[in-house]
Write a protein that holds these residues in place. Structure first.
Motif, PDB file in Angstrom:
ATOM      1  N   ALA A 174       0.817  -1.218   0.000  1.00 31.79           N
ATOM      2  CA  ALA A 174       0.000   0.000   0.000  1.00 31.79           C
ATOM      3  C   ALA A 174       0.847   1.263   0.000  1.00 31.79           C
ATOM      4  O   ALA A 174       0.335   2.355  -0.306  1.00 31.79           O
ATOM      5  CB  ALA A 174      -0.933  -0.006   1.211  1.00 31.79           C
ATOM      6  N   ALA A 175       2.132   1.140   0.306  1.00 30.68           N
ATOM      7  CA  ALA A 175       3.005   2.325   0.316  1.00 30.68           C
ATOM      8  C   ALA A 175       3.448   2.740  -1.088  1.00 30.68           C
ATOM      9  O   ALA A 175       3.945   3.850  -1.273  1.00 30.68           O
ATOM     10  CB  ALA A 175       4.228   2.061   1.187  1.00 30.68           C
ATOM     11  N   TYR A 176       3.283   1.860  -2.076  1.00 30.58           N
ATOM     12  CA  TYR A 176       3.628   2.261  -3.443  1.00 30.58           C
ATOM     13  C   TYR A 176       2.717   3.399  -3.888  1.00 30.58           C
ATOM     14  O   TYR A 176       1.502   3.379  -3.655  1.00 30.58           O
ATOM     15  CB  TYR A 176       3.429   1.097  -4.412  1.00 30.58           C
ATOM     16  N   THR A 177       3.302   4.358  -4.590  1.00 31.83           N
ATOM     17  CA  THR A 177       2.456   5.414  -5.180  1.00 31.83           C
ATOM     18  C   THR A 177       1.823   4.962  -6.482  1.00 31.83           C
ATOM     19  O   THR A 177       0.758   5.454  -6.860  1.00 31.83           O
ATOM     20  CB  THR A 177       3.283   6.682  -5.461  1.00 31.83           C
ATOM     21  N   HIS A 178       2.470   4.016  -7.185  1.00 32.02           N
ATOM     22  CA  HIS A 178       1.971   3.587  -8.484  1.00 32.02           C
ATOM     23  C   HIS A 178       2.176   2.085  -8.695  1.00 32.02           C
ATOM     24  O   HIS A 178       3.227   1.543  -8.342  1.00 32.02           O
ATOM     25  CB  HIS A 178       2.683   4.318  -9.630  1.00 32.02           C
ATOM     26  N   LEU A 179       1.181   1.473  -9.276  1.00 26.88           N
ATOM     27  CA  LEU A 179       1.275   0.144  -9.877  1.00 26.88           C
ATOM     28  C   LEU A 179       0.836   0.333 -11.326  1.00 26.88           C
ATOM     29  O   LEU A 179      -0.262   0.828 -11.584  1.00 26.88           O
ATOM     30  CB  LEU A 179       0.359  -0.852  -9.166  1.00 26.88           C
ATOM     31  N   PRO A 237     -12.291   3.507  -9.430  1.00 25.70           N
ATOM     32  CA  PRO A 237     -13.043   4.686  -9.916  1.00 25.70           C
ATOM     33  C   PRO A 237     -12.233   5.971  -9.941  1.00 25.70           C
ATOM     34  O   PRO A 237     -12.512   6.854 -10.751  1.00 25.70           O
ATOM     35  CB  PRO A 237     -14.218   4.775  -8.944  1.00 25.70           C
ATOM     36  N   ASP A 238     -11.237   6.100  -9.081  1.00 27.38           N
ATOM     37  CA  ASP A 238     -10.431   7.323  -9.051  1.00 27.38           C
ATOM     38  C   ASP A 238      -9.164   7.211  -9.880  1.00 27.38           C
ATOM     39  O   ASP A 238      -8.322   8.122  -9.864  1.00 27.38           O
ATOM     40  CB  ASP A 238     -10.071   7.668  -7.597  1.00 27.38           C
ATOM     41  N   GLY A 239      -9.029   6.094 -10.572  1.00 29.50           N
ATOM     42  CA  GLY A 239      -7.857   5.911 -11.412  1.00 29.50           C
ATOM     43  C   GLY A 239      -6.592   5.601 -10.651  1.00 29.50           C
ATOM     44  O   GLY A 239      -5.485   5.738 -11.194  1.00 29.50           O
ATOM     45  N   VAL A 240      -6.711   5.166  -9.404  1.00 33.50           N
ATOM     46  CA  VAL A 240      -5.564   4.817  -8.575  1.00 33.50           C
ATOM     47  C   VAL A 240      -5.838   3.480  -7.907  1.00 33.50           C
ATOM     48  O   VAL A 240      -6.994   3.023  -7.849  1.00 33.50           O
ATOM     49  CB  VAL A 240      -5.287   5.901  -7.504  1.00 33.50           C
ATOM     50  N   PRO A 241      -4.814   2.811  -7.387  1.00 35.59           N
ATOM     51  CA  PRO A 241      -5.045   1.541  -6.706  1.00 35.59           C
ATOM     52  C   PRO A 241      -5.998   1.694  -5.516  1.00 35.59           C
ATOM     53  O   PRO A 241      -6.054   2.758  -4.882  1.00 35.59           O
ATOM     54  CB  PRO A 241      -3.645   1.127  -6.239  1.00 35.59           C
ATOM     55  N   ILE A 253      -4.867  -2.695  -8.568  1.00 34.75           N
ATOM     56  CA  ILE A 253      -5.386  -1.880  -9.665  1.00 34.75           C
ATOM     57  C   ILE A 253      -5.468  -2.768 -10.902  1.00 34.75           C
ATOM     58  O   ILE A 253      -4.650  -3.672 -11.089  1.00 34.75           O
ATOM     59  CB  ILE A 253      -4.497  -0.649  -9.931  1.00 34.75           C
ATOM     60  N   THR A 254      -6.481  -2.520 -11.734  1.00 38.67           N
ATOM     61  CA  THR A 254      -6.694  -3.331 -12.932  1.00 38.67           C
ATOM     62  C   THR A 254      -6.660  -2.457 -14.180  1.00 38.67           C
ATOM     63  O   THR A 254      -7.257  -1.379 -14.215  1.00 38.67           O
ATOM     64  CB  THR A 254      -8.048  -4.078 -12.849  1.00 38.67           C
ATOM     65  N   PHE A 255      -5.936  -2.953 -15.186  1.00 37.66           N
ATOM     66  CA  PHE A 255      -5.839  -2.284 -16.487  1.00 37.66           C
ATOM     67  C   PHE A 255      -6.447  -3.182 -17.554  1.00 37.66           C
ATOM     68  O   PHE A 255      -6.264  -4.408 -17.529  1.00 37.66           O
ATOM     69  CB  PHE A 255      -4.369  -2.025 -16.852  1.00 37.66           C
ATOM     70  N   HIS A 256      -7.133  -2.564 -18.495  1.00 36.24           N
ATOM     71  CA  HIS A 256      -7.681  -3.301 -19.626  1.00 36.24           C
ATOM     72  C   HIS A 256      -7.065  -2.747 -20.902  1.00 36.24           C
ATOM     73  O   HIS A 256      -7.183  -1.548 -21.191  1.00 36.24           O
ATOM     74  CB  HIS A 256      -9.208  -3.172 -19.680  1.00 36.24           C
TER      75      HIS A 256
END
Length: 885
Positions: free
Chosen positions: A165-170, A182-186, A198-201
């Motif tokens: 959870a400490a990562y800023t980005h995945l 919904p907010d575009g973040v994990p 976080i899920t990407f399509h």
């Protein structure tokens, strides 16, 4: 099957047994490993009892048959052939051709900071969880999870990433699934404290080598671009914490690039967001990953340590990687043998962009310098006779294909193709290509078929001679003026290897009158397609004083105008309207002086050459950057027969520079002091002072070639006043090549100030490796022993080791040759790219003088004996090739 030279041949890339439709991926980043679950949805291309997936250095946890959505998975029998990097999976029954089926794998990999392929450990910001980056070109995906690791295995993907959870980005490819995020973040995993997902399509079919999966801690600079149709794309620049300021200029370059690509290339990015991600460790400058470009931090950010060459590079790599969304991602090479299609066309687009942003002549001269580069340039590679085919016969490691032949020579082929068929037909051909093969794969023949169709001409000979052989045309011309008929004749001959057919060569030329203007109607592209040909100009309205031939280096190879005597070349250097040809004429004159020194014909330098040099030096009308090209005296000869005379070339350069210094030191100092490049650092000062700094650096080299207390003071004053990295580094280089008593103390002070940043430390290491004092090897070993130096950091290895490998004054002796061999042996198992580039130093062994040749042959024998053909086949076989040819 492999042969003695190559592990992989084109015949190894047969038809795929399946059509890969979709991947459902779940990747879990843990502190000591990365776990991956991959559901491969496929359609059988033939009847199958088993499938063989590429899998390298993985722990196989399970393999299952998934017959229907929600049904019970059935374990499958499998055999992991680790020596072959293959996972052989038995299917529960024969799958008929055309039948859909799914297999799920669960695996784990253990990233390191040494092997920068697949998922690897990058530099972790203080207090953050382990930073993970990925590099999947060419076969990195199979180091993350089993796959058909083939360019043709293009499919859609849905990727979920889990991490601390400490990562800023995945980050992965595609658009964020707003239903789940919904907010575009994990979002936090409610069932596992301290974890987020976080899920990407990714709805666009994509080759596995373009996959990205990374977890890290970055600050982000956000912006957006809006196309004329009103559609907006979000831009994100992910930088190490606290370094957002360094992304401001790159973000401006990126915005310009996105809109420029749309305007000039007709391509509009299709995703919601385009990211640029800083990575600290990489063997390459950048990597396109469909919507997520990774760029090494020292090139991705621009700040107080950015030298001008890297400011140019930032412009180039940003537009280059963005263009890959069209050329490479949407339209993809069929096999690694077609990698030149991805890269050469993209480099051509990059070059057009650079010529729009900067002085196009300066840009072209820089490109020609890269062609002639003695260590990594394609002319040098081809002169050695071991490599040079753009479409290779085979390879041992796909990283071999990422070289000057693919990126530089092949880009010249694209440029020559445009010259041959014309701009409009070239544009029609590339439009047909990207339309016909969008979202698919293409090979070399299919690429040329599009241009044949668009141009209405056959291109088979052009393609075959430029892509499938080592070598280049050596073109010579003789000219004749018939005053009575007002006719001018140019006779061309191309010298090629015996038994080989001639190249198809586009030669741009014009005739120039006594006023230094092109004679109307003479500027054209002449196609030389045979061993010889003649071009005649009839009824000319003015008398030509010379022919300006091979303008802007119109063809890849060498050119000599045999009718051009010294006075004519001097006139061309003064008056040719084409600045490339002016500079080239001066370089040809310099080469005459260089060769006289090399052959021992004289120790003196011609007054004619020195006089012309003085004219150019005093000409205030020449733009600073172009003047820098005129005045710079290189080691590299124009006459390729001397290219392996390394120590002698360094000594000849020194002699020529001393002659200039002795005659013009007052003028050199006046011009140097007249260039005020000392404004306080700002982005404006950085961008606007490039040309002046280029000239100032050349002038300083010429001033500092004499080693005296007075010169030391000039260098020290320049270093202390300098505000921009280019000035600081050029002054420090001059100081480190002097006997100034302050030298070592100032180097140590500079280390203390610069080593805390990747870029600053790299600049310092280049200074150390560029020295010519007797202690240069001791200085290098001192840097290697410092706790701050990491051999796992490719940027620092390149800065220290490759710079020293190109230090011809100091490297070509027993100690230097053994130093290269020792380093190649050390680097080969951990970093092929840097090891192979170091080994390039020995590529001309068969052209070296006997004493040096004996030393290098012994060093190569040692490399072959100590670098394993099993673990480092590319380096082993490179060394063996140098020995055997």
């Amino acid at each position: 099957m492999p042969d003695e030279k190559h592990r992989y041949l084109r015949s190894d890339f047969g038809e795929l047994p399946v059509r890969l439709e979709h991947l459902d991926i779940y990747i879990n980043f843990l502190e000591d490993r990365v776990e991956a679950t991959n559901l491969l949805r496929m359609t059988a291309a033939r009847d199958l009892d088993k499938i063989e997936l590429d899998a390298r250095d993985l722990e196989i946890l399970s393999v299952e048959w998934c017959s229907e959505e929600g049904s019970q998975a059935v374990p499958l029998e499998y055999e992991y052939l680790t020596s072959q990097n293959r996972l052989v999976v038995g299917l529960p029954h024969t799958v008929q051709s055309g039948q859909n089926f799914s297999v799920r794998t669960q695996t784990a990999c253990r990233p390191s900071d040494l092997l920068l392929e697949g998922i690897y450990k990058d530099v972790t910001p203080p207090g953050a969880p382990q930073q993970y980056m990925s590099q999947c070109q060419q076969w990195g995906f199979q180091r993350i999870m089993p796959i058909f690791d083939d360019c043709r295995a293009k499919c859609t993907m849905r990727t979920t990433l889990e991490g601390d959870a400490a990562y800023t980005h995945l980050i992965s490819n595609g658009n964020i699934d707003r239903a789940l995020n919904p907010d575009g973040v994990p979002v936090a995993r409610p069932d596992v404290p301290g974890r987020q997902v976080i899920t990407f399509h990714n709805p666009v079919p994509m080759a596995p080598y373009l996959f990205i999966a990374c977890a890290g801690t970055w600050d982000v600079l956000k912006d957006q671009v809006t196309f004329e149709n009103g559609r907006t794309v979000n831009l994100e620049y992910l930088v190490p914490p606290g370094q957002s300021r360094g992304a401001q200029i790159p973000m401006t370059i990126l915005k310009k690039s996105v809109l420029w690509i749309k305007t000039t290339q007709g391509y509009e990015y299709t995703g919601d967001t385009y990211r640029t991600i800083c990575m600290s460790r990489s063997n390459f400058g950048g990597m396109e990953n469909v919507g997520n470009t990774t760029i090494v931090t020292d090139a991705a950010l621009i700040g107080e340590h950015t030298m001008d060459q890297f400011l140019f590079y930032a412009h180039a790599v940003i537009v280059h990687e963005f263009e890959h969304n069209q050329c490479g991602s949407e339209t993809t090479m069929e096999t690694p043998f077609d990698v030149w299609l991805n890269e050469a066309y993209t480099v051509d687009v990059e070059r057009q962009f650079m010529a729009d942003v900067f002085d196009p002549t300066v840009v072209r001269l820089n490109q020609v310098d890269s062609i002639r580069s003695p260590l990594l340039g394609p002319l040098s590679i081809e002169d050695a006779g071991h490599a040079g085919r753009i479409v290779r016969e085979g390879f041992n490691d796909p990283d071999e294909l990422i070289d000057g032949v693919t990126y530089v020579k092949a880009a010249e082929v694209i440029r020559m193709l445009r010259l041959l068929i014309g701009e409009e037909k070239f544009k029609a051909g590339k439009t047909l290509y990207f339309t016909r093969y969008r979202f698919g794969n293409a090979n070399t023949d299919q690429f040329f078929e599009c241009f044949e169709q668009a141009s209405g001409r056959r291109l088979g000979e052009f393609k075959n001679q430029w892509l499938y052989r080592i070598g280049y045309p050596a073109v010579r011309a003789t000219t004749k003026w018939e005053a009575a008929k007002r006719a001018f004749h140019v006779r061309f001959e191309q010298h090629i290897q015996e038994g080989k057919p001639p190249f198809v060569v586009p030669i741009r030329l014009a005739l120039v009158d006594e006023k230094g203007a092109d004679i109307p109607g003479t500027d054209r592209v002449f196609e030389l397609s045979g061993p010889e040909a003649e071009l005649s100009f009839e009824n000319l309205p003015a008398t030509p004083v010379f022919a300006s031939i091979n303008r802007d280096y119109s063809f890849y190879g060498t050119f000599v105008d045999e009718s051009a005597h010294v006075d004519a070349m001097a006139l061309q250097a003064r008056t040719d309207p084409n600045f490339y040809c002016r500079v080239n004429a001066m370089r040809m004159l310099t080469d005459i002086e260089r060769k006289k020194l090399l052959r021992g014909e004289t120790t003196e330098v011609s007054p004619l050459w020195l006089g012309l040099y003085g004219e150019i030096l005093s000409d205030a009308s020449t733009p600073p950057a172009l003047k820098a090209f005129f005045l710079r005296i290189d080691e590299q000869p124009m006459d390729r027969s001397y290219c392996a005379w390394f120590p002698e070339l360094a000594a000849a350069r020194q002699r020529l520079m001393l002659a200039v210094h002795d005659l013009y030191v007052r003028q050199l100092r006046e011009q140097f002091e007249g260039l005020d490049t000392y404004a306080p650092w700002s982005t404006r000062a950085l961008l606007q002072g490039i040309e002046e700094r280029q000239l100032k650096s050349v002038l300083l080299d010429l001033i500092a070639v004499k080693d005296s207390p007075e010169i030391h003071q000039i260098v020290l004053d320049h270093f202390r006043r300098a505000t921009i990295a280019n000035d600081k580094v050029s002054a420090l280089v001059a100081l480190n090549r002097s006997s100034a008593p302050e030298r070592l103390d100032i180097l140590e002070e500079t280390y203390a100030q610069w080593h805390s940043t990747i870029t600053g430390y790299a600049n310092y290491l280049r200074v150390i490796a560029g020295g010519n004092r007797p202690d240069v090897f001791e200085q290098i070993e001192k840097e290697r022993a410092r706790p701050t130096f990491q051999i796992t950091q490719p940027t620092w290895c390149r800065a220290l080791f490759l710079t020293m490998a190109g230090n011809n004054e100091m490297i070509w002796n027993e100690r230097g040759v053994n130093w290269i061999a020792d380093l190649v042996i050390e680097l080969a198992p951990m970093n092929y790219t840097n090891a192979a580039r170091m080994l390039n130093s020995f590529q001309h062994v068969r052209k070296m003088k006997p004493g040096l040749q004996a030393m290098v042959l012994a060093a190569l024998e040692r490399v072959v004996a100590n670098v394993s053909d099993q673990t480092s086949p590319a380096v082993h076989r490179q060394a063996r090739a140098y020995l055997n040819v």
